[in-house]
Design a protein around this motif. Structure first.
Motif, PDB file in Angstrom:
ATOM      1  N   HIS A 180      93.563  30.166  68.058  1.00  9.74           N
ATOM      2  CA  HIS A 180      93.333  28.891  67.392  1.00  9.74           C
ATOM      3  C   HIS A 180      91.882  28.853  66.916  1.00  9.74           C
ATOM      4  O   HIS A 180      90.953  28.948  67.712  1.00  9.74           O
ATOM      5  CB  HIS A 180      93.605  27.726  68.347  1.00  9.74           C
ATOM      6  CG  HIS A 180      95.020  27.664  68.833  1.00  9.74           C
ATOM      7  ND1 HIS A 180      95.971  26.862  68.241  1.00  9.74           N
ATOM      8  CD2 HIS A 180      95.643  28.318  69.837  1.00  9.74           C
ATOM      9  CE1 HIS A 180      97.120  27.012  68.870  1.00  9.74           C
ATOM     10  NE2 HIS A 180      96.954  27.882  69.851  1.00  9.74           N
ATOM     11  N   GLU A 181      91.709  28.693  65.625  1.00 13.78           N
ATOM     12  CA  GLU A 181      90.364  28.617  65.068  1.00 13.78           C
ATOM     13  C   GLU A 181      89.743  27.255  65.382  1.00 13.78           C
ATOM     14  O   GLU A 181      90.423  26.237  65.408  1.00 13.78           O
ATOM     15  CB  GLU A 181      90.419  28.820  63.559  1.00 13.78           C
ATOM     16  CG  GLU A 181      89.059  29.000  62.909  1.00 13.78           C
ATOM     17  CD  GLU A 181      89.167  29.406  61.448  1.00 13.78           C
ATOM     18  OE1 GLU A 181      88.133  29.740  60.852  1.00 13.78           O
ATOM     19  OE2 GLU A 181      90.297  29.389  60.913  1.00 13.78           O
TER      20      GLU A 181
ATOM     21  N   PHE B 123      86.276  35.807  68.718  1.00 15.04           N
ATOM     22  CA  PHE B 123      84.826  35.984  68.633  1.00 15.04           C
ATOM     23  C   PHE B 123      84.192  34.597  68.645  1.00 15.04           C
ATOM     24  O   PHE B 123      84.855  33.585  68.455  1.00 15.04           O
ATOM     25  CB  PHE B 123      84.421  36.738  67.364  1.00 15.04           C
ATOM     26  CG  PHE B 123      84.562  35.925  66.100  1.00 15.04           C
ATOM     27  CD1 PHE B 123      83.519  35.137  65.640  1.00 15.04           C
ATOM     28  CD2 PHE B 123      85.744  35.958  65.376  1.00 15.04           C
ATOM     29  CE1 PHE B 123      83.648  34.381  64.489  1.00 15.04           C
ATOM     30  CE2 PHE B 123      85.885  35.203  64.218  1.00 15.04           C
ATOM     31  CZ  PHE B 123      84.834  34.408  63.770  1.00 15.04           C
ATOM     32  N   MET B 124      82.874  34.574  68.874  1.00 16.15           N
ATOM     33  CA  MET B 124      82.107  33.339  68.818  1.00 16.15           C
ATOM     34  C   MET B 124      80.896  33.574  67.918  1.00 16.15           C
ATOM     35  O   MET B 124      80.229  34.609  68.019  1.00 16.15           O
ATOM     36  CB  MET B 124      81.614  32.914  70.207  1.00 16.15           C
ATOM     37  CG  MET B 124      82.707  32.543  71.182  1.00 16.15           C
ATOM     38  SD  MET B 124      83.391  30.926  70.810  1.00 16.15           S
ATOM     39  CE  MET B 124      84.557  30.767  72.178  1.00 16.15           C
TER      40      MET B 124
ATOM     41  N   HIS C 199      81.437  28.487  65.907  1.00 19.81           N
ATOM     42  CA  HIS C 199      82.705  28.762  65.233  1.00 19.81           C
ATOM     43  C   HIS C 199      83.351  29.979  65.889  1.00 19.81           C
ATOM     44  O   HIS C 199      82.675  30.860  66.400  1.00 19.81           O
ATOM     45  CB  HIS C 199      82.465  29.046  63.749  1.00 19.81           C
ATOM     46  CG  HIS C 199      83.691  29.501  63.023  1.00 19.81           C
ATOM     47  ND1 HIS C 199      84.714  28.641  62.691  1.00 19.81           N
ATOM     48  CD2 HIS C 199      84.072  30.734  62.573  1.00 19.81           C
ATOM     49  CE1 HIS C 199      85.660  29.318  62.062  1.00 19.81           C
ATOM     50  NE2 HIS C 199      85.303  30.582  61.987  1.00 19.81           N
ATOM     51  N   GLY C 200      84.684  30.007  65.902  1.00 23.33           N
ATOM     52  CA  GLY C 200      85.370  31.169  66.442  1.00 23.33           C
ATOM     53  C   GLY C 200      86.836  30.878  66.676  1.00 23.33           C
ATOM     54  O   GLY C 200      87.432  30.030  66.016  1.00 23.33           O
ATOM     55  N   PHE C 201      87.401  31.609  67.649  1.00 23.03           N
ATOM     56  CA  PHE C 201      88.816  31.474  67.964  1.00 23.03           C
ATOM     57  C   PHE C 201      88.990  31.338  69.473  1.00 23.03           C
ATOM     58  O   PHE C 201      88.294  31.993  70.249  1.00 23.03           O
ATOM     59  CB  PHE C 201      89.595  32.697  67.480  1.00 23.03           C
ATOM     60  CG  PHE C 201      89.703  32.781  65.979  1.00 23.03           C
ATOM     61  CD1 PHE C 201      90.774  32.193  65.305  1.00 23.03           C
ATOM     62  CD2 PHE C 201      88.731  33.441  65.230  1.00 23.03           C
ATOM     63  CE1 PHE C 201      90.872  32.261  63.934  1.00 23.03           C
ATOM     64  CE2 PHE C 201      88.824  33.514  63.857  1.00 23.03           C
ATOM     65  CZ  PHE C 201      89.905  32.919  63.194  1.00 23.03           C
TER      66      PHE C 201
ATOM     67  N   TRP D 177      93.487  26.304  74.183  1.00 22.33           N
ATOM     68  CA  TRP D 177      92.324  26.007  73.360  1.00 22.33           C
ATOM     69  C   TRP D 177      91.844  24.559  73.477  1.00 22.33           C
ATOM     70  O   TRP D 177      90.632  24.309  73.408  1.00 22.33           O
ATOM     71  CB  TRP D 177      92.628  26.328  71.899  1.00 22.33           C
ATOM     72  CG  TRP D 177      93.620  25.412  71.245  1.00 22.33           C
ATOM     73  CD1 TRP D 177      94.967  25.515  71.227  1.00 22.33           C
ATOM     74  CD2 TRP D 177      93.305  24.222  70.505  1.00 22.33           C
ATOM     75  NE1 TRP D 177      95.530  24.477  70.546  1.00 22.33           N
ATOM     76  CE2 TRP D 177      94.537  23.665  70.079  1.00 22.33           C
ATOM     77  CE3 TRP D 177      92.115  23.574  70.164  1.00 22.33           C
ATOM     78  CZ2 TRP D 177      94.590  22.494  69.334  1.00 22.33           C
ATOM     79  CZ3 TRP D 177      92.176  22.401  69.420  1.00 22.33           C
ATOM     80  CH2 TRP D 177      93.405  21.881  69.007  1.00 22.33           C
ATOM     81  N   GLU D 178      92.751  23.604  73.711  1.00 22.20           N
ATOM     82  CA  GLU D 178      92.317  22.209  73.787  1.00 22.20           C
ATOM     83  C   GLU D 178      91.390  21.987  74.982  1.00 22.20           C
ATOM     84  O   GLU D 178      90.355  21.333  74.863  1.00 22.20           O
ATOM     85  CB  GLU D 178      93.530  21.293  73.860  1.00 22.20           C
ATOM     86  CG  GLU D 178      94.325  21.258  72.560  1.00 22.20           C
ATOM     87  CD  GLU D 178      95.550  20.384  72.670  1.00 22.20           C
ATOM     88  OE1 GLU D 178      96.241  20.480  73.706  1.00 22.20           O
ATOM     89  OE2 GLU D 178      95.806  19.617  71.742  1.00 22.20           O
ATOM     90  N   ALA D 179      91.768  22.532  76.149  1.00 24.05           N
ATOM     91  CA  ALA D 179      90.921  22.391  77.335  1.00 24.05           C
ATOM     92  C   ALA D 179      89.616  23.147  77.158  1.00 24.05           C
ATOM     93  O   ALA D 179      88.539  22.671  77.547  1.00 24.05           O
ATOM     94  CB  ALA D 179      91.654  22.893  78.574  1.00 24.05           C
TER      95      ALA D 179
END
Length: 252
Positions: A3-4, A82-83, A104-106, A111-113
Motif C-alpha cells: 500500500h503506497e 522502501f521509505m 513516502h513509500g510502501f 498498513w493502517e496501523a
C-alpha cells in the motif's frame, strides 16, 4: 499486498536554518533527538546509516542543499517496499525556522496501523527536535540510550506501571514533575514535556531528553526507551545496561 502512502508534517522550530540543518543532516545532530545511532556521509549520492537494537538501516542521499533541503531514500526490499524522506527548511523572521517533512513509500497488509504509528511517532520526534533546539542549543548528545522490553504488558497496564514508576498520575500532562531512580545511575528528575494517548511519554531534565514508547499487541507489546543524554560525563554503555535492567524488573 503493498500500500503506497505519503505522510507530511510541518513544525516551526526555535532555531535558525543553519541550526536546524545541523540537527537533521549530521550524525551527532540526529542522535540528539531521533532514534538510534546515526551516521551521515554528506553530499548528493552520499549515505545515511541508523543503528538501533543491533540492526542497521542505510539509505542514499538524493538531495543535499545545506540549510534548505535534505532527502534520502532507503534500499528497496525484495517485495518492493522502501521509505523515502525529504526535509525542507525555510527561515522566518525572528530567527525561527519552518521545517516540512515528507515521508513516502510502501507498507504491507497492516498498513493502517503502521501509518497511524508513524503519524504519532513523528509528532513525538518532531516535538523532541524542537525541545532539543530550544533547551540544548549548540550541544549534541554525549550518550544515546536504547532499551527494549518485548512482551512488557498490554497498553493500559504498561502505562500504569510506567507512570507509577516515574511518580506520575495516570493521565500526566506537560509540566508534571517526574522522578525515577535507576540502580547505578543518578536519580532522574525532570518534568513531563510530552504525553500522547497511553503509549508515548517524554520527560525533560536539565541534561537529558527521555522518551518512553509502547507498541501495541500487533508489535508484541514492546516498551522502548530512547534517551538522549547531554551531560559531559554520560556513559552510554553503563546507562543502557542500567535502563535495560530497570525495564526488565518493571515488567517482570
Amino acid at each position: 499486498m503493498l500500500h503506497e502512502f505519503d505522510l507530511r508534517k510541518e513544525i516551526t522550530l526555535p532555531a535558525t536554518p543553519e541550526e536546524v540543518w545541523e540537527a537533521i543532516a549530521t550524525g551527532p545532530g540526529i542522535d540528539s533527538w531521533f532514534m538510534g545511532r546515526n551516521e551521515v556521509l554528506g553530499g548528493e549520492g552520499g549515505s545515511t546509516r541508523m543503528t538501533l537494537g543491533g540492526m542497521a538501516e542505510g539509505s542514499t542521499i538524493t538531495a543535499w542543499e545545506p540549510g534548505k533541503r535534505f532527502a534520502h531514500r532507503g534500499e528497496e526490499a525484495p517485495d518492493g517496499r522502501f521509505m523515502a524522506f525529504e526535509y525542507l527548511i525555510e527561515g522566518r523572521d525572528g530567527g525561527s525556522t519552518v521545517l516540512r517533512l515528507a515521508q513516502h513509500g510502501f507498507l504491507g497488509d497492516d498498513w493502517e496501523a503502521e501509518y497511524e504509528a508513524m503519524q504519532e511517532g513523528w509528532d513525538m520526534y518532531l516535538h523532541t527536535l524542537a525541545a532539543y533546539l530550544l533547551h540544548f542549543p549548540g550541544r549534541t548528545a554525549t550518550a544515546v540510550v536504547s532499551a527494549f522490553r518485548p512482551g512488557s504488558a498490554d497498553q493500559d497496564r504498561a502505562w500504569s506501571l510506567l507512570t507509577g514508576a516515574l511518580g506520575l498520575p495516570g493521565d500526566p500532562a506537560a509540566g508534571d514533575p517526574a522522578r525515577v531512580t535507576v540502580d547505578g545511575l543518578a536519580p532522574v528528575e525532570g518534568v513531563v514535556d510530552y504525553a500522547a494517548g497511553r503509549s508515548l511519554l517524554g520527560v525533560r531534565t536539565a541534561d537529558g531528553l527521555y522518551r518512553f514508547i509502547h507498541s501495541g499487541p500487533e508489535r508484541g507489546d514492546v516498551m522502548v526507551l530512547g534517551h538522549h543524554l547531554f551531560a559531559p560525563d554520560a556513559d552510554a554503555a553503563k546507562a543502557e545496561r542500567a535502563w535495560q535492567d530497570w525495564l526488565t524488573a518493571l515488567f517482570s
